[in-house]
Design a protein around this motif. Sequence first.
Motif, PDB file in Angstrom:
ATOM      1  N   GLN A 137       0.497  -1.656  -0.077  1.00 22.25           N
ATOM      2  CA  GLN A 137       0.430  -0.200   0.178  1.00 22.25           C
ATOM      3  C   GLN A 137       1.255   1.164   0.061  1.00 22.25           C
ATOM      4  O   GLN A 137       0.606   2.283  -0.486  1.00 22.25           O
ATOM      5  CB  GLN A 137      -0.554  -0.009   1.590  1.00 22.25           C
ATOM      6  CG  GLN A 137      -2.055  -1.306   0.962  1.00 22.25           C
ATOM      7  CD  GLN A 137      -3.166  -0.849   2.499  1.00 22.25           C
ATOM      8  OE1 GLN A 137      -2.511  -1.596   3.486  1.00 22.25           O
ATOM      9  NE2 GLN A 137      -4.111  -0.694   2.366  1.00 22.25           N
ATOM     10  N   HIS A 157       1.394  -8.987   4.429  1.00 20.70           N
ATOM     11  CA  HIS A 157      -0.004  -8.501   4.587  1.00 20.70           C
ATOM     12  C   HIS A 157      -0.346  -8.275   2.833  1.00 20.70           C
ATOM     13  O   HIS A 157      -0.365  -7.166   1.996  1.00 20.70           O
ATOM     14  CB  HIS A 157       0.393  -6.151   5.043  1.00 20.70           C
ATOM     15  CG  HIS A 157      -0.809  -6.146   4.916  1.00 20.70           C
ATOM     16  ND1 HIS A 157      -0.809  -5.630   6.293  1.00 20.70           N
ATOM     17  CD2 HIS A 157      -2.236  -5.702   4.049  1.00 20.70           C
ATOM     18  CE1 HIS A 157      -1.925  -4.934   6.151  1.00 20.70           C
ATOM     19  NE2 HIS A 157      -2.597  -4.701   5.115  1.00 20.70           N
ATOM     20  N   ASN A 195      -2.158 -10.587   7.935  1.00 23.62           N
ATOM     21  CA  ASN A 195      -3.027 -10.078   8.693  1.00 23.62           C
ATOM     22  C   ASN A 195      -3.959  -9.982   8.047  1.00 23.62           C
ATOM     23  O   ASN A 195      -4.390 -10.575   7.068  1.00 23.62           O
ATOM     24  CB  ASN A 195      -2.641  -8.014   7.668  1.00 23.62           C
ATOM     25  CG  ASN A 195      -3.694  -6.502   7.964  1.00 23.62           C
ATOM     26  OD1 ASN A 195      -3.557  -7.192   8.745  1.00 23.62           O
ATOM     27  ND2 ASN A 195      -4.906  -7.375   6.844  1.00 23.62           N
ATOM     28  N   GLU A 196      -5.057 -10.529   8.796  1.00 27.08           N
ATOM     29  CA  GLU A 196      -6.699 -10.310   8.092  1.00 27.08           C
ATOM     30  C   GLU A 196      -6.928 -11.674   7.052  1.00 27.08           C
ATOM     31  O   GLU A 196      -6.941 -12.090   5.826  1.00 27.08           O
ATOM     32  CB  GLU A 196      -7.097  -9.259   7.832  1.00 27.08           C
ATOM     33  CG  GLU A 196      -7.095  -7.949   9.028  1.00 27.08           C
ATOM     34  CD  GLU A 196      -7.784  -6.613   7.867  1.00 27.08           C
ATOM     35  OE1 GLU A 196      -8.477  -6.930   6.609  1.00 27.08           O
ATOM     36  OE2 GLU A 196      -7.891  -5.761   8.866  1.00 27.08           O
ATOM     37  N   HIS A 201     -15.420  -8.612  12.302  1.00 29.41           N
ATOM     38  CA  HIS A 201     -17.019  -8.124  11.521  1.00 29.41           C
ATOM     39  C   HIS A 201     -17.929  -8.682  12.842  1.00 29.41           C
ATOM     40  O   HIS A 201     -17.536  -9.694  13.853  1.00 29.41           O
ATOM     41  CB  HIS A 201     -17.915  -9.025  10.592  1.00 29.41           C
ATOM     42  CG  HIS A 201     -17.275  -8.885   9.660  1.00 29.41           C
ATOM     43  ND1 HIS A 201     -16.286  -9.480   9.076  1.00 29.41           N
ATOM     44  CD2 HIS A 201     -17.529  -8.006   8.231  1.00 29.41           C
ATOM     45  CE1 HIS A 201     -15.688  -8.425   7.748  1.00 29.41           C
ATOM     46  NE2 HIS A 201     -16.507  -8.056   7.233  1.00 29.41           N
ATOM     47  N   TYR A 250     -13.398  -0.918  12.042  1.00 26.30           N
ATOM     48  CA  TYR A 250     -13.409  -0.287  11.167  1.00 26.30           C
ATOM     49  C   TYR A 250     -15.264   0.160  11.268  1.00 26.30           C
ATOM     50  O   TYR A 250     -15.458   1.273  11.528  1.00 26.30           O
ATOM     51  CB  TYR A 250     -13.175  -0.619   9.672  1.00 26.30           C
ATOM     52  CG  TYR A 250     -11.559  -0.788   9.636  1.00 26.30           C
ATOM     53  CD1 TYR A 250     -11.306   1.075   8.993  1.00 26.30           C
ATOM     54  CD2 TYR A 250     -11.279  -2.109   9.404  1.00 26.30           C
ATOM     55  CE1 TYR A 250      -9.514   0.436   8.915  1.00 26.30           C
ATOM     56  CE2 TYR A 250      -9.766  -1.472   8.989  1.00 26.30           C
ATOM     57  CZ  TYR A 250      -9.322  -0.825   8.603  1.00 26.30           C
ATOM     58  OH  TYR A 250      -7.929  -0.140   8.668  1.00 26.30           O
ATOM     59  N   HIS A 299     -17.237  -3.867  -0.630  1.00 29.85           N
ATOM     60  CA  HIS A 299     -16.690  -4.874  -1.864  1.00 29.85           C
ATOM     61  C   HIS A 299     -17.588  -3.925  -2.770  1.00 29.85           C
ATOM     62  O   HIS A 299     -18.963  -3.971  -3.022  1.00 29.85           O
ATOM     63  CB  HIS A 299     -16.336  -6.604  -1.475  1.00 29.85           C
ATOM     64  CG  HIS A 299     -15.941  -6.668  -0.265  1.00 29.85           C
ATOM     65  ND1 HIS A 299     -14.958  -6.596  -0.531  1.00 29.85           N
ATOM     66  CD2 HIS A 299     -16.494  -7.000   1.104  1.00 29.85           C
ATOM     67  CE1 HIS A 299     -14.305  -6.987   0.545  1.00 29.85           C
ATOM     68  NE2 HIS A 299     -14.876  -7.607   1.839  1.00 29.85           N
ATOM     69  N   GLU A 322      -5.407  -2.097  13.690  1.00 27.34           N
ATOM     70  CA  GLU A 322      -5.946  -0.405  12.489  1.00 27.34           C
ATOM     71  C   GLU A 322      -7.083  -0.897  13.121  1.00 27.34           C
ATOM     72  O   GLU A 322      -8.012  -0.675  14.316  1.00 27.34           O
ATOM     73  CB  GLU A 322      -5.967  -1.948  11.386  1.00 27.34           C
ATOM     74  CG  GLU A 322      -4.356  -2.118  10.849  1.00 27.34           C
ATOM     75  CD  GLU A 322      -5.061  -3.014   9.181  1.00 27.34           C
ATOM     76  OE1 GLU A 322      -6.063  -2.108   8.739  1.00 27.34           O
ATOM     77  OE2 GLU A 322      -4.304  -3.437   8.879  1.00 27.34           O
ATOM     78  N   TRP A 343      -5.148   3.293  11.896  1.00 26.43           N
ATOM     79  CA  TRP A 343      -5.163   2.805  10.002  1.00 26.43           C
ATOM     80  C   TRP A 343      -5.578   4.069   8.998  1.00 26.43           C
ATOM     81  O   TRP A 343      -6.309   5.034   9.683  1.00 26.43           O
ATOM     82  CB  TRP A 343      -5.741   2.028   9.871  1.00 26.43           C
ATOM     83  CG  TRP A 343      -5.110   1.745   8.709  1.00 26.43           C
ATOM     84  CD1 TRP A 343      -6.400   2.388   7.624  1.00 26.43           C
ATOM     85  CD2 TRP A 343      -4.091   1.096   7.788  1.00 26.43           C
ATOM     86  NE1 TRP A 343      -5.896   1.937   6.340  1.00 26.43           N
ATOM     87  CE2 TRP A 343      -4.363   0.691   6.367  1.00 26.43           C
ATOM     88  CE3 TRP A 343      -3.460   0.040   8.433  1.00 26.43           C
ATOM     89  CZ2 TRP A 343      -3.912   0.134   5.931  1.00 26.43           C
ATOM     90  CZ3 TRP A 343      -2.827  -0.240   7.563  1.00 26.43           C
ATOM     91  CH2 TRP A 343      -2.942  -0.683   5.872  1.00 26.43           C
ATOM     92  N   GLU A 379      -5.296   1.604  -1.552  1.00 30.78           N
ATOM     93  CA  GLU A 379      -6.447   1.579  -0.447  1.00 30.78           C
ATOM     94  C   GLU A 379      -6.990  -0.288  -0.926  1.00 30.78           C
ATOM     95  O   GLU A 379      -7.948   0.349  -2.007  1.00 30.78           O
ATOM     96  CB  GLU A 379      -7.566   2.710  -0.314  1.00 30.78           C
ATOM     97  CG  GLU A 379      -8.905   1.716   0.607  1.00 30.78           C
ATOM     98  CD  GLU A 379      -8.251   0.570   1.674  1.00 30.78           C
ATOM     99  OE1 GLU A 379      -7.571   0.704   1.932  1.00 30.78           O
ATOM    100  OE2 GLU A 379      -9.377  -0.556   1.862  1.00 30.78           O
ATOM    101  N   TRP A 380      -6.321  -0.883  -2.208  1.00 31.64           N
ATOM    102  CA  TRP A 380      -6.307  -1.991  -3.114  1.00 31.64           C
ATOM    103  C   TRP A 380      -7.495  -2.168  -3.676  1.00 31.64           C
ATOM    104  O   TRP A 380      -7.318  -1.344  -4.597  1.00 31.64           O
ATOM    105  CB  TRP A 380      -6.944  -3.099  -1.518  1.00 31.64           C
ATOM    106  CG  TRP A 380      -6.068  -3.464  -0.067  1.00 31.64           C
ATOM    107  CD1 TRP A 380      -6.552  -3.126   0.845  1.00 31.64           C
ATOM    108  CD2 TRP A 380      -4.617  -4.068  -0.518  1.00 31.64           C
ATOM    109  NE1 TRP A 380      -5.315  -2.996   1.544  1.00 31.64           N
ATOM    110  CE2 TRP A 380      -4.302  -3.620   1.134  1.00 31.64           C
ATOM    111  CE3 TRP A 380      -4.461  -4.923  -1.584  1.00 31.64           C
ATOM    112  CZ2 TRP A 380      -3.208  -4.635   1.151  1.00 31.64           C
ATOM    113  CZ3 TRP A 380      -3.075  -5.160  -0.802  1.00 31.64           C
ATOM    114  CH2 TRP A 380      -2.274  -4.867   0.731  1.00 31.64           C
TER     115      TRP A 380
END
Length: 485
Positions: free
Chosen positions: A22, A123, A167-168, A226, A299, A324, A378, A425, A432-433
Motif C-alpha cells: 500500500q 499483508h 494480516n486478516e 466483523h 472499522y 466490496h 488497525e 490506520w 486502498e486495494w
Amino acid sequence: MTTTPQTFPDDFLFGAATASYQIEGGAREGGRGPSIWDTFCATPGKVVGGDSGDVACDHFHRWEEDIDMMAELGLQAYRFSIAWPRVQPLGTGEFNAEGIAFYRGIIDRLKSKGITPMVTLYHWDLPQALDDQGGWLSRGTVDAFAVYARRMAEEFGADVDMWATLNEPWVAAFVGYGAGAHAPGHADDAEALQVAHHLNLAHARAYRAMKEVRGDLRIGLVNNCHTPRPWDPSSEADRAAADHIDALANTMFHDPFVTGEYPAVLLPNTAHLTDWSFLQDGDLEEMHGQVDWFGVNYYASHVVRHNPNKGQETTKLATLADGHKAGANSPWPGDEEIEFMPPTGKLTEMGWNVDPSAFHAHLIKIHRETGKPIYVTENGSAWNDQIDEDGRVRDTDRVEYFHGHIGAVLKAIGEGADVRGYMAWSLMDNFEWAQGYAKRFGIVHVDYDSLERRWKDSAYWYQEVLRQRAVVPVEQADALAATPP
Ligand code: PNW
C-alpha cells in the motif's frame, strides 16, 4: 462498578500502521519479485481507476523522512509489513540481500528514534511464483511461509520482539478466493474455506519456526473483525445467522489457536459447499496454543438477519455493505439465507458505519474468548478530504471517529480487557486495494502527483493524544492544527 480511567497505562503502545504494497512502490526495484497484487492490478477491471502499487507513496525511496515524521508525531510504535517478494522474490529458494537490507534500514532507524517496530510478515502480497503453483490452495505455500518466517526471525529477531504472521486471513481467504474482489481474484466458496484453513496452518507453522529461532519473540495473528449482531435478538434464526458470520469472520481464526477446535457451527454450516477433506489429521493439534497475542483491526459494525427469500438485490447489498464491489459472489460461504442489513447513520467513504460501542463490545468479547493480550493493530476511517486554501485538511470526521474509538479502547481497558496498544490506520493515505487511491485513510495527506506529505488536522490531534495519553476533546483539534507546537 468499573470506571473508565482518565489516561492510558504507562506501558500502552500508541502508534500507526501501514502495509508494504500500500505504501512502498518501487515494485520493480531492489530485486523485488512480482506479487499477486501486481498481477491483479494489471488485470483490467479489478481496481478502481486501473490504479496499482507501482509507485504508491514512494516509501521505498522516502522511508527515512517518513520515519522522521513518525518521530515528530510522537509514535511509540510503527506497524508495517515486509513484502515477501522483496526479500524472497520467488517465495522459495534464494533470499534477496538488497530487500533484507531495506527492512534492516527501517528497523534500525525506527530503533534509533525510540520507535518500537511491529512487523507483519504477510499483508497479502504473495510472491506470484507461489501463486503459479497453487498459491494458498497448496500446502506448499504453507511450508514456504514457515521457511520465510524463520529467515525473518533469524535476520531481525534480535531487534524486533513484536511480530504478526498474517494480516486478516478472513480478507485474504474470503475476499481473495471467495468474492474475487482481491488478488488472486478467485470466486469459489470451497476454495475460500480451504485457503482459510491453510492460512491458519501457515500461522501455526511460522509461529513454531520463529520460536525455534528465539523463544521470547511475541508472535501474534491479526484479524479483522466483523461484529454481527442479530437484527431481532429474540429470533433464533437471526441469532443463528449472526453466529454463522461470527464463526467465519472471527472465531475460526482464533479458536483453533486457543482451544484447538474450529467453532462448532463452521463445518456443519458449510458441509454443502465442501467436504473439508483439506482438514487433515493433526492440523488442529498443530494450531493449538500457537499464539501469544491477537491483533484486532476494527472499522465498522454489522447487523444480520435470516432471510430465506434473499434475492440478488440483497446479495448486492450485503457485499456493498462491506465495501466490496457489487457482484454475484459474497465473501460469506453459506450465506444463502443470511442478509446484511444496510448500515445506518453517518457513513464513511467506504460506506461503512461509525460505531465505537461495537468496537468496545468486540474488545471485551475477544478478551473473554481468548484470554490473550490484544493489540488494536488497525482502526481508522476514509473521508473525502479536501485541502483548504490555507493548506489545511480539516478532517473533523476523522478526528471524531478516532475520538470515539480511542475512547472505546480506554473504556474496555477500564473493564479489564487486556488491550496493550493502538495503531491508527493509517500513517498516510495509500493504495486502498480494490479501491485504488480513491479512498484516503491517512492522518497524513499524500499528494499523488508531487508525493508531498501534509499533516491533516487529525495528525495534530493524534500527536496531542500521544502527548497526554488521554482522549483529547474533538473541539481542540482546530486550535492544535492552527498553531502546531
Ligand atoms: C483492512 N472488510 O482491510 C486492511 O488490513 C488494510 O490494508 C486496509 O487498508 C484497511 O483495512 C481499510 O480497508 C479490510 O470487508 C478490507 O470487512 C476489507 C474489510 C475489512 C478490512
